[in-house]
Design a protein around this motif. Sequence first.
Motif, short mmCIF file in Angstrom:
data_model
loop_
_atom_site.label_atom_id
_atom_site.label_comp_id
_atom_site.label_asym_id
_atom_site.label_seq_id
_atom_site.Cartn_x
_atom_site.Cartn_y
_atom_site.Cartn_z
N GLN A 105 56.51 31.55 60.71
CA GLN A 105 55.12 31.14 60.85
C GLN A 105 54.94 29.62 60.80
OE1 GLN A 105 55.97 33.78 58.68
NE2 GLN A 105 55.53 35.12 60.44
N GLY A 106 56.04 28.89 60.74
CA GLY A 106 55.96 27.44 60.70
C GLY A 106 56.63 26.87 59.46
N GLU A 107 56.64 25.56 59.37
CA GLU A 107 57.30 24.89 58.26
C GLU A 107 56.48 24.99 56.97
OE1 GLU A 107 58.03 20.89 59.51
OE2 GLU A 107 59.82 21.46 60.66
N VAL A 108 57.19 25.15 55.87
CA VAL A 108 56.58 25.24 54.54
C VAL A 108 57.25 24.20 53.65
CG1 VAL A 108 56.20 26.66 52.49
CG2 VAL A 108 56.04 27.69 54.77
N SER A 109 56.46 23.37 53.01
CA SER A 109 56.97 22.40 52.04
C SER A 109 57.05 23.08 50.68
CB SER A 109 56.06 21.17 51.98
OG SER A 109 56.57 20.21 51.08
N LEU A 110 58.26 23.31 50.21
CA LEU A 110 58.49 24.04 48.96
C LEU A 110 58.88 23.09 47.84
CD1 LEU A 110 58.90 26.94 47.62
CD2 LEU A 110 61.33 26.53 48.02
N TYR A 111 58.21 23.23 46.71
CA TYR A 111 58.56 22.50 45.49
C TYR A 111 59.00 23.54 44.46
CZ TYR A 111 55.96 18.53 47.44
OH TYR A 111 55.50 17.51 48.23
N ALA A 112 60.29 23.52 44.10
CA ALA A 112 60.82 24.39 43.05
C ALA A 112 61.01 23.52 41.81
CB ALA A 112 62.13 25.01 43.48
N VAL A 113 60.31 23.86 40.72
CA VAL A 113 60.26 22.94 39.59
C VAL A 113 60.43 23.66 38.25
CG1 VAL A 113 58.82 21.25 40.79
CG2 VAL A 113 57.73 23.09 39.51
N HIS A 114 60.95 22.90 37.30
CA HIS A 114 60.99 23.33 35.90
C HIS A 114 60.56 22.12 35.09
CE1 HIS A 114 63.48 25.09 32.31
NE2 HIS A 114 62.17 25.14 32.10
N LEU A 115 59.29 22.10 34.72
CA LEU A 115 58.77 20.94 34.01
C LEU A 115 59.28 20.90 32.57
CD1 LEU A 115 55.05 20.75 35.24
CD2 LEU A 115 57.10 19.69 36.21
N ALA A 116 59.12 19.75 31.96
CA ALA A 116 59.57 19.56 30.58
C ALA A 116 58.90 20.56 29.64
CB ALA A 116 59.27 18.13 30.13
N SER A 117 59.54 20.84 28.54
CA SER A 117 59.05 21.84 27.59
C SER A 117 57.73 21.42 26.96
CB SER A 117 60.09 22.07 26.49
OG SER A 117 61.28 22.58 27.02
N PHE A 118 57.01 22.42 26.48
CA PHE A 118 55.76 22.18 25.76
C PHE A 118 55.96 22.65 24.32
CE2 PHE A 118 51.69 23.52 24.03
CZ PHE A 118 50.87 22.46 24.37
N ARG A 119 55.86 21.71 23.37
CA ARG A 119 56.06 22.05 21.96
C ARG A 119 54.89 21.50 21.16
NH1 ARG A 119 62.42 20.25 22.04
NH2 ARG A 119 63.09 21.90 23.48
N PRO A 120 54.01 22.37 20.66
CA PRO A 120 52.78 21.92 20.00
C PRO A 120 52.99 20.94 18.87
CG PRO A 120 52.69 24.27 20.45
CD PRO A 120 54.09 23.83 20.78
N ALA A 121 54.09 21.06 18.14
CA ALA A 121 54.31 20.20 16.98
C ALA A 121 54.98 18.88 17.33
CB ALA A 121 55.15 20.95 15.94
N GLN A 122 55.24 18.65 18.61
CA GLN A 122 55.95 17.44 19.02
C GLN A 122 55.16 16.72 20.11
OE1 GLN A 122 60.20 17.99 19.66
NE2 GLN A 122 60.16 19.87 18.45
N GLY A 175 57.53 27.72 40.00
CA GLY A 175 58.49 27.47 38.94
C GLY A 175 57.89 27.64 37.56
N ASP A 176 58.70 27.27 36.58
CA ASP A 176 58.27 27.27 35.18
C ASP A 176 57.63 25.90 34.93
OD1 ASP A 176 57.95 27.23 32.46
OD2 ASP A 176 60.06 27.57 31.97
N LEU A 177 56.30 25.86 34.94
CA LEU A 177 55.58 24.60 34.75
C LEU A 177 55.37 24.28 33.28
CD1 LEU A 177 52.90 24.76 37.59
CD2 LEU A 177 55.31 24.08 37.70
N ASN A 178 55.73 25.20 32.39
CA ASN A 178 55.50 25.01 30.96
C ASN A 178 54.07 24.55 30.69
OD1 ASN A 178 57.76 25.66 29.21
ND2 ASN A 178 58.93 24.14 30.34
N THR A 179 53.16 25.08 31.48
CA THR A 179 51.75 24.69 31.41
C THR A 179 50.90 25.94 31.54
OG1 THR A 179 52.35 22.66 32.60
CG2 THR A 179 50.01 23.15 32.40
N ALA A 180 50.07 26.22 30.54
CA ALA A 180 49.24 27.41 30.57
C ALA A 180 48.17 27.31 31.64
CB ALA A 180 48.57 27.62 29.20
N THR A 181 47.70 28.45 32.09
CA THR A 181 46.65 28.49 33.11
C THR A 181 45.42 27.72 32.68
OG1 THR A 181 47.47 30.68 33.74
CG2 THR A 181 45.31 30.04 34.57
#
Length: 321
Positions: free
Chosen positions: A190-207, A237-243
């Motif tokens: 159906q045409g070209e698709v620009s794909l971003y596969a990502v794993h963002l840095a961790s999310f740690r509430p105490a840090q 990907g795993d964005l380590n970011t809540a909705t």
Amino acid sequence: MSPRFRGGLTAAAGALIALVLAGHRLLPNWRGMGNTLDSGLPWLGLAVPLLALVAFARRSWLALAGAMVPAVMWAVMFGPAFVRTAATGPRDLRVVHQNVSYANGDLAATARALRATDADILVAVEVSDDPVLENGTMDPVFAREIGPGYPYRFPGNPGVAVWSRYPFDGLPRPVPGVPRSQQAVIRTPQGEVSLYAVHLASFRPAQPSVIANRNAEVGALARAVREDPSPRIIVVGDLNTATTDRELGRLTALLSPVSEKAGTGLQFTWPAVLPAVRLDHVLTRGFTTLDSRVLPMSISDHRAILADLRVSGRRASRRDG
């Protein structure tokens, strides 16, 4: 206390919860505390039945009214997630993603489960290095189980791996400012698709410094998407970011989250045993969502996600069925 004002504290608590729900993004993000509050926002709804029980115990209409205020606010904010608004019909692409976990004790089983999803584009993060060579090549057990049916795979660091039924236009490249990422153009029917596969840095509430690093990577990813002229974009990907995290708004201002259309609830993905937050996402531009699901628990600590997409504006033909 006068009967007229009995339950006033309960009513005030309900009003405060409703205000937090409605205005959480206006609260200061001191040391990442705003991000932490955002991430747990859906769980504030648990206060509603508790307030209602107090209201009934005290036989207070004022307290009951106070309990209904956050109940209505929660329903307005999260109720649409339980109402299906996705389109119907044949799909153009099926995208599947999972953080398979470096601690995964059965990579072969995880790979077989992912391959069984019949994805057109399959993204996996935290894919282990070859345990013998330790040279940046993928664990051969995982690669061997997932490989059949996918003639195209991103080379290089297996920490963010992509398999595709369709060829890549050139070599993938990391997104500037996002170390664990791969970006490439995939040539689909159906045409070209620009794909971003990502794993963002961790999310740690105490840090707070770790949260700041994650926020910086969200900003870098948003900049890359903003500068991408492609009419069809998929970020997965795993964005380590809540909705509900205010940082995700930097991406959803540019892309559409597929989970909003499915009508299958809040679609939490982590932790796998009893999911409490959605950290894994598919965000798109130029596509219509047909389906979005969280898949059953596997050995990983994240559940896999699946999205069925159709190119926006394309009408189904008879050959589509």
